[in-house]
Design an enzyme around this catalytic site. Structure first.
Site, mmCIF file in Angstrom:
data_model
loop_
_atom_site.group_PDB
_atom_site.id
_atom_site.type_symbol
_atom_site.label_atom_id
_atom_site.label_comp_id
_atom_site.label_asym_id
_atom_site.label_seq_id
_atom_site.Cartn_x
_atom_site.Cartn_y
_atom_site.Cartn_z
ATOM 1 N N SER A 162 0.833 -1.200 0.000
ATOM 2 C CA SER A 162 0.000 0.000 0.000
ATOM 3 C C SER A 162 0.871 1.255 0.000
ATOM 4 O O SER A 162 1.599 1.496 -0.952
ATOM 5 C CB SER A 162 -0.963 -0.032 1.175
ATOM 6 O OG SER A 162 -2.040 0.854 0.962
ATOM 7 N N LYS A 214 -19.988 19.790 8.610
ATOM 8 C CA LYS A 214 -18.855 20.118 9.473
ATOM 9 C C LYS A 214 -18.475 18.964 10.382
ATOM 10 O O LYS A 214 -17.305 18.829 10.758
ATOM 11 C CB LYS A 214 -19.186 21.373 10.307
ATOM 12 C CG LYS A 214 -18.001 21.954 11.051
ATOM 13 C CD LYS A 214 -16.899 22.361 10.096
ATOM 14 C CE LYS A 214 -15.700 22.936 10.825
ATOM 15 N NZ LYS A 214 -14.590 23.238 9.907
#
Length: 332
Positions: A162, A214
């Site tokens: 990865s 948010k």
């Protein structure tokens, strides 16, 4: 560095930007075509317009031309930076999971090597299952810039998966032990949803926010369908960047790169010629770099490796991390 080297660096960076821009357009075209296929439909013959085929061919030719120019300028940069007299090869380790602390340790070392006239090239010794997206991409970018000036050979003896592999493809060549695990090309997003746990324990969370998104990804509530779509698009953007990095670094067409983008790892001996260049040990990686530098007896310096002592996934986040290692590092 000589004073006129910056004109080469500027030209190389402009070419890199051009190659990336054209490649992204080509990747977008191919993805759009793939997404237009019905997922549950029987095989059909798809007719491609002549104009679309010509556009794709033109983009591929443009990438090929830009790559040739990039290789020419890289050769000029390296010639300008070839050490005189005894040449040193630096071995820079990147061990363990990759976080901001790793980037803080590794990037200054690589930048210092770029300015060190006595060092001819670098063996980047990677033993990592990956880590956070931002520091991985920062280190990868630094490796690519260094490789323009001085050759970089990536080496792994156990695992470059990865984010670890992402960094490796920034090098000119990748050498790996035959049984080293490489690949795990993909992105994973971890989200905590502790809403029911909070309710069971009588915890009430009051949130005051300036916009509907948010607190997206916050552990005190689940994700809405719209937020899931937004996160999926964000993850796909990181994934396309990963694909492009592998395609560019390994010199593979994007369609070929996708075959390895399943998230799994392979033994290096089974992907020689594709995900890795050759198999061998650390000494062999040094030998490969020595041959690139055309030297026989280099001085080898191993930099001290540093690693984070408290890596932990504390909140909702995107990761370039082999999935097998995620659960062990989740911390509430």
């Amino acid at each position: 560095m000589r004073e006129d080297i910056w004109k080469y660096i500027s030209a190389v960076l402009i070419l890199l930007l051009a190659v990336s821009s054209v490649a992204v357009v080509l990747l977008y075209m191919q993805n759009s075509e793939l997404k237009s296929y019905p997922s549950n439909a029987s095989p059909v013959v798809v007719e491609t317009s002549l104009n679309a085929t010509c556009n794709e061919t033109a983009y591929k030719l443009q990438i090929d031309e830009l790559q040739r120019q990039l290789e020419f300028l890289k050769a000029q940069l390296r010639e300008e930076n070839m050490p005189e007299g005894n040449t040193t090869i630096a071995i820079v380790p990147i061990f363990g999971l990759i976080d901001d602390y790793t980037a803080l340790q590794v990037i200054p070392v690589l930048r210092g090597i770029a300015k060190n006239d006595s060092i001819g090239g670098v063996v980047l010794w990677i033993e990592s299952p990956g880590g956070y997206v931002a520091p991985v991409r920062e280190i990868y970018s630094t490796v690519r810039k260094l490789d323009l000036i001085k050759p970089v050979v990536a080496y792994t003896g156990g695992m470059a998966a990865s984010g670890g592999y992402y960094i490796a493809v920034g090098a000119e060549k990748i050498i790996a032990d035959p049984l080293a695990e490489v690949g795990s090309i993909g992105v994973i997003y971890v989200h905590y949803d502790l809403q029911k746990n909070y309710e069971m324990n009588g915890v009430k969370v009051d949130v005051f926010k300036t916009g509907p998104y948010k607190d997206m990804g916050a552990e005190w509530r689940g994700l809405t369908d719209e937020e899931r779509k937004m996160i999926a698009e964000s993850i796909d953007t990181h994934f396309q960047a990963f694909l492009q990095a592998v395609s560019t670094g390994r010199g593979m067409p994007l369609n070929e790169t996708r075959k390895y983008a399943t998230g799994q790892t392979w033994f290096a001996m089974n992907v020689t010629g594709s995900l890795v260049d050759e198999t061998g040990d650390l000494d062999y990686a040094i030998k490969v770099l020595s041959e690139t530098l055309n030297i026989s007896k280099p001085r080898v310096v191993i930099y001290k490796g540093e690693r984070s002592s408290d890596f932990g996934i504390f909140g909702s986040t995107a990761l370039l991390l082999d999935p097998r290692y995620v659960s062990a590092y989740i911390k509430g």
